[in-house]
Design a protein around this motif. Structure first.
Motif, mmCIF file in Angstrom:
data_model
loop_
_atom_site.group_PDB
_atom_site.id
_atom_site.type_symbol
_atom_site.label_atom_id
_atom_site.label_comp_id
_atom_site.label_asym_id
_atom_site.label_seq_id
_atom_site.Cartn_x
_atom_site.Cartn_y
_atom_site.Cartn_z
ATOM 1 N N LYS A 535 -25.662 113.516 -40.245
ATOM 2 C CA LYS A 535 -27.111 113.404 -40.334
ATOM 3 C C LYS A 535 -27.749 113.636 -38.957
ATOM 4 C CE LYS A 535 -30.700 112.717 -42.640
ATOM 5 N NZ LYS A 535 -31.278 111.492 -43.188
ATOM 6 N N LEU A 536 -27.173 112.985 -37.985
ATOM 7 C CA LEU A 536 -27.713 113.138 -36.624
ATOM 8 C C LEU A 536 -27.604 114.596 -36.178
ATOM 9 C CD1 LEU A 536 -28.858 111.827 -34.132
ATOM 10 C CD2 LEU A 536 -26.550 111.389 -33.350
ATOM 11 N N TRP A 537 -26.501 115.219 -36.565
ATOM 12 C CA TRP A 537 -26.294 116.610 -36.176
ATOM 13 C C TRP A 537 -27.378 117.491 -36.782
ATOM 14 C CZ3 TRP A 537 -24.193 121.136 -38.666
ATOM 15 C CH2 TRP A 537 -23.878 122.145 -37.749
ATOM 16 N N ILE A 538 -27.655 117.267 -38.085
ATOM 17 C CA ILE A 538 -28.689 118.073 -38.749
ATOM 18 C C ILE A 538 -30.033 117.870 -38.068
ATOM 19 C CG2 ILE A 538 -29.970 118.379 -40.906
ATOM 20 C CD1 ILE A 538 -27.402 117.515 -42.352
ATOM 21 N N LEU A 539 -30.331 116.610 -37.818
ATOM 22 C CA LEU A 539 -31.594 116.270 -37.159
ATOM 23 C C LEU A 539 -31.729 116.982 -35.824
ATOM 24 C CD1 LEU A 539 -32.229 112.456 -37.511
ATOM 25 C CD2 LEU A 539 -33.833 114.311 -37.928
ATOM 26 N N SER A 540 -30.683 116.855 -35.002
ATOM 27 C CA SER A 540 -30.747 117.417 -33.664
ATOM 28 C C SER A 540 -30.826 118.934 -33.727
ATOM 29 C CB SER A 540 -29.524 117.009 -32.856
ATOM 30 O OG SER A 540 -29.296 115.651 -32.995
ATOM 31 N N ARG A 541 -30.135 119.517 -34.715
ATOM 32 C CA ARG A 541 -30.150 120.968 -34.789
ATOM 33 C C ARG A 541 -31.553 121.469 -35.066
ATOM 34 N NH1 ARG A 541 -26.644 123.618 -39.331
ATOM 35 N NH2 ARG A 541 -28.411 122.736 -40.437
ATOM 36 N N THR A 542 -32.246 120.838 -36.029
ATOM 37 C CA THR A 542 -33.613 121.287 -36.300
ATOM 38 C C THR A 542 -34.486 121.099 -35.069
ATOM 39 O OG1 THR A 542 -33.973 119.128 -37.282
ATOM 40 C CG2 THR A 542 -33.652 120.957 -38.793
ATOM 41 N N LEU A 543 -34.260 119.991 -34.374
ATOM 42 C CA LEU A 543 -35.035 119.746 -33.162
ATOM 43 C C LEU A 543 -34.780 120.832 -32.130
ATOM 44 C CD1 LEU A 543 -35.067 115.985 -32.243
ATOM 45 C CD2 LEU A 543 -36.984 117.569 -32.338
ATOM 46 N N LEU A 544 -33.496 121.146 -31.965
ATOM 47 C CA LEU A 544 -33.126 122.152 -30.969
ATOM 48 C C LEU A 544 -33.756 123.498 -31.297
ATOM 49 C CD1 LEU A 544 -29.407 121.317 -30.192
ATOM 50 C CD2 LEU A 544 -31.332 121.300 -28.614
ATOM 51 N N VAL A 545 -33.739 123.814 -32.594
ATOM 52 C CA VAL A 545 -34.339 125.076 -33.008
ATOM 53 C C VAL A 545 -35.818 125.094 -32.635
ATOM 54 C CG1 VAL A 545 -34.966 126.472 -35.014
ATOM 55 C CG2 VAL A 545 -32.682 125.482 -34.839
ATOM 56 N N GLU A 546 -36.485 123.966 -32.882
ATOM 57 C CA GLU A 546 -37.905 123.895 -32.540
ATOM 58 C C GLU A 546 -38.131 124.083 -31.044
ATOM 59 O OE1 GLU A 546 -39.715 120.327 -34.031
ATOM 60 O OE2 GLU A 546 -39.109 120.882 -36.072
ATOM 61 N N ILE A 547 -37.263 123.421 -30.272
ATOM 62 C CA ILE A 547 -37.405 123.541 -28.818
ATOM 63 C C ILE A 547 -37.236 124.989 -28.387
ATOM 64 C CG2 ILE A 547 -36.359 122.878 -26.609
ATOM 65 C CD1 ILE A 547 -35.646 120.193 -27.999
ATOM 66 N N GLU A 548 -36.249 125.625 -28.981
ATOM 67 C CA GLU A 548 -36.005 127.031 -28.667
ATOM 68 C C GLU A 548 -37.246 127.869 -28.963
ATOM 69 O OE1 GLU A 548 -33.297 128.828 -27.470
ATOM 70 O OE2 GLU A 548 -32.639 126.832 -26.815
ATOM 71 N N LYS A 549 -37.833 127.599 -30.130
ATOM 72 C CA LYS A 549 -39.015 128.355 -30.540
ATOM 73 C C LYS A 549 -40.119 128.201 -29.512
ATOM 74 C CE LYS A 549 -38.664 128.522 -35.545
ATOM 75 N NZ LYS A 549 -39.029 127.752 -36.755
ATOM 76 N N LYS A 550 -40.324 126.952 -29.081
ATOM 77 C CA LYS A 550 -41.393 126.678 -28.123
ATOM 78 C C LYS A 550 -41.182 127.466 -26.844
ATOM 79 C CE LYS A 550 -42.986 122.177 -29.567
ATOM 80 N NZ LYS A 550 -42.800 120.745 -29.366
ATOM 81 N N ARG A 551 -39.940 127.512 -26.437
ATOM 82 C CA ARG A 551 -39.640 128.222 -25.197
ATOM 83 C C ARG A 551 -40.012 129.693 -25.314
ATOM 84 N NH1 ARG A 551 -33.804 126.045 -23.396
ATOM 85 N NH2 ARG A 551 -34.492 123.996 -22.698
ATOM 86 N N ILE A 552 -39.704 130.247 -26.480
ATOM 87 C CA ILE A 552 -40.005 131.660 -26.676
ATOM 88 C C ILE A 552 -41.513 131.845 -26.713
ATOM 89 C CG2 ILE A 552 -39.795 133.598 -28.289
ATOM 90 C CD1 ILE A 552 -37.136 132.175 -29.174
#
Lengths: 552, 563
Positions: A535-552
């Motif tokens: 569960k934590l992994w799924i959560l963090s992955r979506t978060l990471l994806v969002e962070i990546e998006k923001k950076r772009i």
């Protein structure tokens, strides 16, 4: 003998089979229910509890906490552990003895073996905050009932008033520390999640009426035939931890680290949560403009709190060493009795104690514990989130419970705490964990003749859990296979309860049933731990994806 | 109009109907009985399956005041199971001598033939309840001897205190509460969900009942259940059933007979209507039913020529006006003013002979305990009670309205409590529990009930005098007050005429309870030490008696003013 072995093998096999199946299916179900919940949240306004809610948070909180106090008081009327058991009585005696020592001796002699403080007889083996707490309670006892804490003469003291006063000290510390912390957590949590209002009373009830905590703190009061590692007054350290969590959720990181350090100094077991706190705070600091400054600030708070609490011992190395050596009793071996953790469960097949020396086992358990924490720590440092933090607490508590050295049955309270904080999000996980946590301490409670409160609290818990306000009609039919599996497991545990109560174990294997209970509970715990890690992994992955998006 | 009973109901026709009725009751009771089986079923079912259905119903019935009975039963079951399991937690609590009394009755009815039940004197706790209760104990004794034969042993069982007997007897009380739960279901099924929950909380998990039944030990829950069932039947127009159940109740515990006049006049005016002939035949029907009940109860003893013995046991008038702990009723004022007058007259120089008997010392003999005021005899108290009920009876005679029967009966019990002979403080439950049902009707009712319930529960505090139960009783009361407070204020929030407690007199009266409690528990031992040990109890009696008198006047006023 063959039969018994065969039976054991069979149980192991079925368990493995079950847990695998169960894992796949329940994971899906949990995921589904979570998705559904997000949609449902707005509709949820009317429920059985709604009439309590008209006056805001205070109404339900007052009523529910009064009811929980009532339940605690009633449980404490049942027999306590070690009653009438001379010469060492039980942990009840340990607590009383600490009050005797702390009120009669100067601070620097509390951990020092001397003629007036025989450490072999229930010596203090908790960090100094516990000693201070004993001191305060000791003063309270001395005021009302001086006999019960007088030096030497009060050993093995057992009287109606003494027992009651001790019970009331637990109750007051519960009410003064645990309850306010829960209230704070609930307020913070409510302000951060939408559509939560109708679930609020239910959530309060779930945290406060946790049967395991009540039975251990107010019913059990510790048994002497176990190690020294656990104690009553769990509510204090758990309450401080909840306070730390609440502070962390409302971004008061310094307050959080202060509270957590206090918890750590009350019971060293609070270290179960340390990786989660550490990684979240580190991850958050790294995201600030000035990471070093943030870390230094946190460090100063932690070290300052430690220094404050250890003040009487800080002046000499010997004194510090004396205290520390009391806190870590390694001589008792890696496991005792039948704890549903990794070492004990696998010892059915692998005799750890014979294969390795204590020294290497220490190292082994430390490595495995830390490495099992690592994934969730890593995720939290990479993408710290408040929701993820709660899962992180659960994960790290589980890793310690499974793999650390010298774990006691009662340590299941520690993973249970974050699970209860997550109850609204993960109602099924919480209920499942509570049921098997209760089951895992069942043999312990039975020895203390706490069958009656066990049944009553179990039932009250299930009933209140069932009373959770459900927002919208669920049109989808429940998964037949899944419910069948759940029913099977529950039936199995029921049957085991009855067997444990009624059937005498075979003479060659006097602890056969304990072992089976342990296996069942372990399999369920593993499943829950894996789920929450994922569960934590799924959560963090979506978060990471969002962070990546923001950076772009 | 409400009556559904047939006009000419002969006894022959009546009996099948009765059987049908009993059958219904049993079926429903079985459904509600919180057995282990039910629990398991509850626990087994995955929660996810059930909830959607339930909530669906809840959503729909929000607009509709008449909810599907299915939901109500489910909710009631949920709530009563929680309270049942809480009651289980109270099993090891302190229990009074009443526990041994009932154990002795189990042994007595089990070992001795019926002819010796009311004459046996092996234990000082002789059988002094009416025959149905003896039969009830006889029924229980069969299970008891299965559990542990020592329980029903007349000689070896004396003062038997093993876990088996404690758990068994406590469980019988818990199980017999299912009658109360059933009758409350009948009374509340047409109300809205909020009011229903409030009534359930104040009846099924009433702190008064918990203290008296589940800690102190008695069987009031199921007796009050019978009373409520009878009231429910009357409210729905089933007068014959109501009268029948009341007759049964009287044969369980005769103290309930105080409401007899109210019942009699109500049934006479409401049931026996429709002309002389028809009314008379109905009167005969009712008479036959009631007499049949009494014959069943007392017949076997009459056969043995023991009616005298039974009655002597049931009405021990030698016991004096008050208990050692005075029930908070009118006689508290009477006794206190006698003491005060005696004190004043002595100061003035008159010679006052100090009475030999004392009120604080327990049993009172034949000599007058009063120094100045005239002695009170049982006959006098009887007269006063009847006089107090009279206005209510007149009202019923004029307009026998089934909607008000609960209030009237409660009023009768209030009078019996305030002016009766040798009243026990537990008797306040006889009107507290029925009044809970009407408390949700208006804010005035709610206010009155709120105050009365606090008075009544607080007056039960001296029953549990041991330190262990102290937090239990205090927190029970606080919890109850909190729930009632929030519940009532949210129920009547639309009306802007003050909160649940209005006016400074009421407010300060409520605060006074805290003062009385702090004085009795902490200040009195601290300041006066061991002197005047009766003073704290006396203060509690006096203070609660004020509230009881207020409640009586309030009820009387509301009955007289109603149309």
């Amino acid at each position: 003998m063959c039969k018994a072995l065969y039976l054991m093998g069979f149980v192991l096999e079925t368990n493995r089979f079950f847990s695998e199946l169960h894992y796949c299916v329940i994971l899906k179900e949990m995921e589904k229910s979570r998705v559904k919940k997000v949609k449902k949240e707005e509709v949820d306004n009317n429920s059985d509890w709604s009439w309590l809610m008209d006056k805001g948070i205070s109404g339900p909180f007052i009523c529910i906490s009064l009811f929980s106090i009532l339940v605690r008081v009633s449980v404490s009327m049942h027999p306590y552990s070690g009653a009438g058991d001379s010469p060492k009585y039980g942990d009840f005696e340990a607590q009383r003895h600490w009050m005797e020592i702390t009120t009669n001796l100067p601070v620097n002699e509390w951990y020092h073996n001397s003629t007036s403080n025989d450490l072999a007889y229930w010596g203090l083996d908790y960090p100094p905050l516990t000693a201070y707490q004993s001191y305060v309670h000791g003063i309270f006892l001395r005021f009302f009932h001086p006999d019960s804490v007088s030096l030497y003469t009060s050993r093995g003291h057992e009287s109606y008033t003494g027992k009651l006063l001790m019970r009331w000290t637990v109750l007051t510390s519960d009410v003064l520390i645990f309850f306010p912390a829960v209230l704070w957590f609930i307020i913070v949590y409510a302000s951060q999640s939408k559509g939560y209002k109708s679930n609020l009373p239910w959530h309060v009830a779930m945290i406060l009426l946790n049967p395991c905590l009540i039975l251990i703190d107010h019913g059990h009061f510790q048994a002497y035939y176990f190690n020294f590692q656990n104690n009553a007054y769990n509510c204090i350290s758990l309450g401080l931890t909840i306070g730390a969590v609440a502070a962390l959720l409302c971004d008061k990181d310094l307050v959080a680290s202060f509270f957590f350090t206090l918890a750590l100094n009350h019971k060293q077991m609070s270290a179960y949560f340390a990786p989660a706190f550490f990684s979240y705070l580190l991850g958050k600091s790294l995201r600030c403009k000035n990471p070093v400054l943030e870390v230094v600030k946190l460090g100063i708070v932690v070290i300052g709190t430690f220094a404050l609490i250890w003040w009487p011992y800080i002046h000499s190395k010997v004194a510090i060493f004396e205290v520390v050596s009391r806190l870590a009793p390694f001589e008792r071996g890696i496991y005792e009795d039948y704890v549903a953790n990794f070492w004990c469960t696998t010892s059915v097949l692998i005799k750890w104690k014979k294969l390795f020396t204590t020294q290497s086992l220490k190292l082994l358990s430390l490595t495995i514990t830390l490495s099992s924490c690592l994934p969730s720590m890593f995720l939290q440092i990479k993408a710290p989130s408040k929701r993820g933090f709660l899962y992180g607490l659960l994960n790290s508590a589980f890793s310690f419970y499974f793999f650390s050295f010298q774990v006691h049955e009662k340590s299941i309270l520690l993973p249970l705490l974050p699970a209860s904080l997550l109850a609204v999000e993960e109602p099924f996980l919480f209920q499942w964990l509570t049921q098997f946590a209760l089951f895992s301490i069942f043999p312990l409670l039975l020895r203390d003749k706490l069958l009656l409160p066990y049944i009553a609290l179990y039932a009250i818990f299930i009933l209140i859990h069932y009373g959770k306000p459900k927002p919208k009609p669920n049109t989808q039919k429940p998964n037949f296979f899944l419910s069948f599996l759940i029913v099977c497991l529950l039936l199995l545990s029921l049957v085991l309860h009855v067997i444990y109560l009624k059937v005498n174990p075979p003479k060659k294997y006097p602890f056969l049933f304990e072992a089976i209970i342990m296996l069942l509970c372990f399999s369920q715990f593993v499943f829950i731990a894996v789920y929450s890690n994922r569960k934590l992994w799924i959560l963090s992955r979506t978060l990471l994806v969002e962070i990546e998006k923001k950076r772009i | 109009m409400h009556s559904l009973d047939h006009a000419h109901l002969s006894p022959c026709q009546f009996i099948p109907g009765l059987l049908q009725f009993i059958n219904d009751v049993e079926c429903n009771a079985a459904k509600l009985n919180p057995t282990a089986e039910n629990l398991n079923r509850e626990a087994m079912k995955p929660t996810k399956q059930k909830k959607p259905q339930q909530s669906k119903e809840k959503q729909t019935h929000l607009q509709n005041p008449h909810e599907p009975t299915n939901t109500i039963i489910k909710d009631l079951l949920w709530f009563s199971l929680i309270s049942t399991f809480f009651k289980l937690l109270l099993i090891p609590a302190y229990h009074s001598t009443d526990f041994e009394v009932h154990r002795n009755w189990l042994a007595l009815t089990h070992t001795l033939p019926l002819s010796q039940w009311y004459t046996d004197e092996t234990s000082p706790w002789t059988l002094d309840y009416p025959p149905f209760f003896a039969y009830f104990e006889y029924l229980l004794s069969h299970f008891a001897s299965l559990v542990d034969p020592t329980i029903t042993d007349l000689y070896n069982g004396l003062n038997y205190k093993s876990p088996s007997v404690i758990i068994f007897q406590r469980l019988t009380v818990i199980a017999s509460d299912s009658i109360l739960i059933y009758s409350i279901y009948k009374l509340t099924k047409n109300l809205n969900s909020k009011k229903r929950f409030l009534i359930w909380i104040s009846v099924i998990s009433s702190p008064g009942l918990l203290i008296v039944d589940h800690i102190h030990f008695q069987y009031n829950g199921f007796l009050l259940g019978l009373l409520m069932a009878s009231l429910g039947a009357l409210q729905n127009g089933h007068d014959l059933t109501g009268g029948f159940i009341f007759a049964i109740l009287l044969c369980f515990k005769h103290l309930f007979a105080v409401a007899g006049p109210v019942y009699f006049v109500y049934i006479l005016r409401h049931y026996c209507r429709g002309g002389f002939l028809r009314g008379f035949s109905k009167l005969i029907t009712m008479g036959v039913v009631v007499i049949a009940v009494f014959v069943t109860a007392y017949g076997p003893f009459a056969c043995h020529g023991q009616i005298q013995d039974v009655l002597k046991r049931m009405f021990p008038f030698g016991r004096g006006l008050c208990h050692a702990y005075w029930a908070p009723n009118f006689w508290v004022f009477y006794i206190l003013s006698d003491k005060l007058l005696a004190f004043v007259f002595t100061k003035l120089g008159f010679y006052i002979k100090t009475p030999t008997a004392s009120f604080t010392g327990g049993l009172v003999g034949d000599s007058s305990p009063f120094a100045i005021l005239p002695t009170v005899t049982p006959l006098v108290t009887f007269g006063v009670v009847l006089l107090a009920i009279l206005p209510c009876v007149v009202k019923i005679w004029r307009n026998p309205d089934p909607k008000k029967i609960v209030r009237w009966v409660a009023y009768a019990y209030t009078c019996g409590f305030l002016f009766g002979w040798h009243v026990h403080e537990k008797a306040s439950l006889h009107f507290l529990i029925p009044l809970a049902v009407v408390a949700v009707e208006s804010i005035q009712d709610a206010r009155h009930y709120f105050m009365l319930s606090i008075v009544s529960i607080y007056s039960l505090f001296p029953l549990l005098y041991e330190a262990q139960e102290y937090p239990v009783k205090v927190i029970l009361l606080l919890l109850y007050v909190a729930i009632m407070w929030f519940g009532f204020s949210s129920t009547f929030s639309e009306k802007k005429d003050g909160g649940v407690v209005s006016g400074w007199i009421e407010k300060s009266y409520m605060v006074g309870f805290v003062v009385v409690e702090i004085w009795g528990q902490f200040l009195h031992p601290l300041i006066l030490g061991d002197r005047f040990p009766f003073l704290p109890l006396m203060i509690i009696s006096f203070y609660c008696a004020l509230g009881m008198m207020y409640s009586w006047i309030w009820q009387l006023k509301s009955i007289i003013r109603s149309h």
